[in-house]
Scaffold this motif. Structure first.
Motif, PDB file in Angstrom:
ATOM      1  N   GLU A 191       0.847   3.343  -4.974  1.00 30.27           N
ATOM      2  CA  GLU A 191       1.888   3.662  -6.363  1.00 30.27           C
ATOM      3  C   GLU A 191       1.780   2.715  -7.168  1.00 30.27           C
ATOM      4  N   ALA A 192       1.945   1.577  -6.757  1.00 31.41           N
ATOM      5  CA  ALA A 192       1.822   0.524  -7.983  1.00 31.41           C
ATOM      6  C   ALA A 192       0.479   0.637  -8.825  1.00 31.41           C
ATOM      7  N   ALA A 250      -1.854  -4.621  -4.892  1.00 31.96           N
ATOM      8  CA  ALA A 250      -0.807  -3.563  -5.281  1.00 31.96           C
ATOM      9  C   ALA A 250      -0.782  -2.480  -4.138  1.00 31.96           C
ATOM     10  N   ASP A 251       0.309  -1.645  -3.883  1.00 30.17           N
ATOM     11  CA  ASP A 251       0.038  -0.620  -3.070  1.00 30.17           C
ATOM     12  C   ASP A 251      -0.350   0.317  -4.035  1.00 30.17           C
ATOM     13  N   LEU A 278       7.289  -2.514 -12.438  1.00 31.17           N
ATOM     14  CA  LEU A 278       7.153  -1.121 -12.706  1.00 31.17           C
ATOM     15  C   LEU A 278       8.317  -0.586 -13.406  1.00 31.17           C
ATOM     16  N   CYS A 300      -2.775  -9.130 -11.959  1.00 32.44           N
ATOM     17  CA  CYS A 300      -2.680  -8.377 -10.446  1.00 32.44           C
ATOM     18  C   CYS A 300      -3.997  -7.820 -10.132  1.00 32.44           C
ATOM     19  N   VAL A 302       5.276  -6.525  -5.066  1.00 29.43           N
ATOM     20  CA  VAL A 302       5.266  -6.102  -6.559  1.00 29.43           C
ATOM     21  C   VAL A 302       6.443  -5.621  -7.032  1.00 29.43           C
ATOM     22  N   ARG A 303       7.215  -5.058  -6.266  1.00 33.03           N
ATOM     23  CA  ARG A 303       8.466  -4.348  -6.885  1.00 33.03           C
ATOM     24  C   ARG A 303       9.651  -5.341  -6.781  1.00 33.03           C
ATOM     25  N   SER A 336      13.980  -6.355  -7.307  1.00 35.67           N
ATOM     26  CA  SER A 336      14.031  -4.846  -6.963  1.00 35.67           C
ATOM     27  C   SER A 336      14.908  -3.691  -7.379  1.00 35.67           C
ATOM     28  N   TRP A 381       0.437   3.316 -11.003  1.00 34.35           N
ATOM     29  CA  TRP A 381       1.507   2.895 -12.099  1.00 34.35           C
ATOM     30  C   TRP A 381       0.703   2.175 -13.065  1.00 34.35           C
ATOM     31  N   LEU A 382      -0.191   1.061 -12.676  1.00 36.18           N
ATOM     32  CA  LEU A 382      -1.092  -0.067 -13.433  1.00 36.18           C
ATOM     33  C   LEU A 382      -2.048   0.874 -14.225  1.00 36.18           C
TER      34      LEU A 382
END
Length: 134
Positions: free
Chosen positions: A122-123, A119-120, A80, A114, A64-65, A74, A126-127
């Motif tokens: 951290e992602a 998503a991990d 993000l 998404c 996702v990054r 990246s 953020w979402l």
């Protein structure tokens, strides 16, 4: 990652069963909405998002990054690190997914879907923060 620009793309994904059942319907609705807003005489079957921004569906295993294929690399943190126009948590038929729109200029915007499992941690955090659901 699935990049959608035409109704044919959605039909092919549907036929292949490549996405969870609600996402082809949601992407078709989004493509139809854009078509109705910017149509310049082409039929919806001929219409393409190529010049105005694709619909992107992230899948488990996507980084996702680093979405360089759609212009979100990246070095900037992918979506993000981009200034999202909006992020919302959506639910259709019991399936949750995030929808985020990144406007790159007055004529080009990327709509990203998404699912949480794409998503991990951290992602996903953020979402949630961006969508106001944290």
């Amino acid at each position: 990652m699935r990049i959608i620009k035409t109704m044919e793309d959605i039909s092919l994904l549907r036929q292949a069963g490549a996405l969870s059942p609600v996402l082809p319907d949601e992407t078709e609705h989004q493509l139809t909405t854009v078509y109705e807003n910017v149509n310049e005489g082409a039929s919806i079957e001929e219409f393409s998002l190529r010049d105005i921004g694709p619909i992107v569906v992230l899948e488990p295993g996507d980084n996702v990054r680093d979405l360089e294929e759609i212009g979100l690399n990246s070095e900037d943190g992918g979506p993000l690190g981009a200034a999202s126009e909006w992020v919302e948590l959506m639910e259709r038929d019991g399936q949750k997914f995030y929808s985020l729109v990144i406007v790159l200029n007055n004529e080009y915007a990327i709509n990203i879907y998404c699912p949480p499992d794409a998503a991990d941690d951290e992602a996903l955090q953020w979402l949630e923060e961006q969508a106001g659901t944290a």
